[in-house]
Scaffold this active site. Structure first.
Site, PDB file in Angstrom:
ATOM      1  N   ARG A  27      37.880  -3.252  24.426  1.00 38.25           N
ATOM      2  CA  ARG A  27      38.993  -2.421  24.879  1.00 38.25           C
ATOM      3  C   ARG A  27      39.285  -1.365  23.820  1.00 38.25           C
ATOM      4  O   ARG A  27      38.637  -1.318  22.779  1.00 38.25           O
ATOM      5  CB  ARG A  27      40.238  -3.285  25.129  1.00 38.25           C
ATOM      6  CG  ARG A  27      40.761  -4.001  23.891  1.00 38.25           C
ATOM      7  CD  ARG A  27      41.896  -4.947  24.224  1.00 38.25           C
ATOM      8  NE  ARG A  27      42.466  -5.538  23.010  1.00 38.25           N
ATOM      9  CZ  ARG A  27      43.408  -6.487  23.012  1.00 38.25           C
ATOM     10  NH1 ARG A  27      43.864  -6.949  24.163  1.00 38.25           N
ATOM     11  NH2 ARG A  27      43.867  -6.964  21.870  1.00 38.25           N
ATOM     12  N   ASP A  48      32.293  -8.290  21.178  1.00 34.71           N
ATOM     13  CA  ASP A  48      33.696  -8.579  20.880  1.00 34.71           C
ATOM     14  C   ASP A  48      33.907 -10.085  20.955  1.00 34.71           C
ATOM     15  O   ASP A  48      33.005 -10.831  21.352  1.00 34.71           O
ATOM     16  CB  ASP A  48      34.609  -7.864  21.891  1.00 34.71           C
ATOM     17  CG  ASP A  48      35.947  -7.423  21.290  1.00 34.71           C
ATOM     18  OD1 ASP A  48      36.608  -8.273  20.656  1.00 34.71           O
ATOM     19  OD2 ASP A  48      36.311  -6.245  21.444  1.00 34.71           O
ATOM     20  N   VAL A  75      32.359 -10.684  14.329  1.00 38.19           N
ATOM     21  CA  VAL A  75      31.635  -9.904  13.333  1.00 38.19           C
ATOM     22  C   VAL A  75      31.628 -10.557  11.954  1.00 38.19           C
ATOM     23  O   VAL A  75      30.812 -10.190  11.100  1.00 38.19           O
ATOM     24  CB  VAL A  75      32.179  -8.466  13.222  1.00 38.19           C
ATOM     25  CG1 VAL A  75      31.938  -7.701  14.512  1.00 38.19           C
ATOM     26  CG2 VAL A  75      33.654  -8.447  12.826  1.00 38.19           C
ATOM     27  N   TYR A 166      44.522  -4.167   4.854  1.00 35.86           N
ATOM     28  CA  TYR A 166      43.900  -3.210   5.775  1.00 35.86           C
ATOM     29  C   TYR A 166      43.396  -1.987   5.025  1.00 35.86           C
ATOM     30  O   TYR A 166      42.252  -1.560   5.199  1.00 35.86           O
ATOM     31  CB  TYR A 166      44.922  -2.806   6.836  1.00 35.86           C
ATOM     32  CG  TYR A 166      44.395  -1.838   7.863  1.00 35.86           C
ATOM     33  CD1 TYR A 166      43.615  -2.284   8.924  1.00 35.86           C
ATOM     34  CD2 TYR A 166      44.687  -0.481   7.778  1.00 35.86           C
ATOM     35  CE1 TYR A 166      43.134  -1.398   9.880  1.00 35.86           C
ATOM     36  CE2 TYR A 166      44.209   0.414   8.733  1.00 35.86           C
ATOM     37  CZ  TYR A 166      43.435  -0.045   9.771  1.00 35.86           C
ATOM     38  OH  TYR A 166      42.962   0.842  10.713  1.00 35.86           O
ATOM     39  N   LYS A 170      39.512  -0.669   4.532  1.00 34.07           N
ATOM     40  CA  LYS A 170      39.067   0.638   5.016  1.00 34.07           C
ATOM     41  C   LYS A 170      38.587   1.531   3.873  1.00 34.07           C
ATOM     42  O   LYS A 170      37.695   2.364   4.064  1.00 34.07           O
ATOM     43  CB  LYS A 170      40.190   1.313   5.797  1.00 34.07           C
ATOM     44  CG  LYS A 170      40.566   0.561   7.079  1.00 34.07           C
ATOM     45  CD  LYS A 170      39.372   0.377   8.006  1.00 34.07           C
ATOM     46  CE  LYS A 170      39.744  -0.253   9.322  1.00 34.07           C
ATOM     47  NZ  LYS A 170      38.580  -0.403  10.241  1.00 34.07           N
TER      48      LYS A 170
END
Length: 256
Positions: A27, A48, A75, A166, A170
């Protein structure tokens, strides 16, 4: 003003016959990437852990005449990545496009951030991309114009209060991207990072003034189709001399 989503009828087939795997494809951004790449002619694998959503998205793509397959993939699991490798290898004997899009978010001040939470965010957002690259390199070597896109975030280079895990994941994605680009260039495999700013999703679509919008010069979030267009460019031959870099799609956030 947000853009009108592209349809397959208005797109060239830059990716005709190429095989793509998109993580987090059930999604949101991942589904938009899958739709755009399929619209440009790619065979797509949507990976997913959201099995019902993923199967539904793949079925919607097939109903439009696209070649789409859903597969379950955590993952952070090396075993799941090996299973994905076997499936793609058995069906196509190569991989041309890998989009490491899967990610999770946690918002907790650093002082209160639990180690388990830190480890979980990094395992999905960063280790997941590492495992994807490591596992799929042999298939990418057999691909045509092979390209990888790793999804980072403006919070990677800039940081944000409450986003320690987070933002770290990243930022790490940018370093992974540059290193992979250097190592894989002799094989003709290009590796780039997509760096989105705020993005409209069903969760935040009704909060027009929330998040990073007040700090974004264009005054809105991106539509997922805008990010998908950027991914399609990066994996196409139009970007054949682009590797080891960041494509920032943030409405001017970083210029403020």
């Amino acid at each position: 003003m947000t853009p009108t989503p592209h349809t397959g009828d208005t797109l060239t087939h830059r990716l005709s016959g190429r095989v793509a795997l998109i993580t987090g494809g059930a999604r949101g951004q991942g589904a938009a990437h899958a739709y755009r790449l399929a619209s440009e002619g790619a065979v797509v694998f949507l990976a997913d852990v959201l099995d019902e959503d993923g199967a539904r998205t793949a079925e919607e793509l097939r109903s439009k005449g696209f070649d789409a397959t859903y597969l379950h993939l955590d993952v952070s699991s090396p075993d799941d990545w090996q299973a994905a490798h076997r499936l793609v290898d058995d069906k196509h004997d190569r991989l041309d496009i890998l989009v490491n899009n899967a990610g999770i978010v946690d918002v907790t001040n650093l002082e209160d951030l639990a180690l388990d939470t830190w480890n979980r965010v990094l395992s999905v957002n960063l280790t997941g991309a590492f495992l994807g690259l490591k596992t799929m390199i042999p298939l990418l070597r057999k691909g045509t114009g092979s390209a990888v896109v790793n999804t980072s975030s403006i919070f990677g280079p800039s940081g944000a209060i409450g986003y320690a895990a987070y933002a770290a994941s990243k930022a790490g994605m940018l370093g992974l991207t540059r290193t992979a680009a250097l190592e894989l260039a002799p094989d003709g495999i290009r590796v780039n990072a997509l760096v989105p700013g705020g993005v409209s999703t069903p969760i935040n679509a009704q909060e027009a003034q929330g998040g990073v919008v007040p700090e974004t010069p264009l005054g809105r979030r991106a539509d997922v189709t805008e990010l998908a267009a950027a991914v399609a460019y990066l994996v196409s031959d139009d970007a054949s001399f682009v590797t080891g870099t960041e494509l920032v799609v943030d409405g001017g956030f970083r210029t403020r």
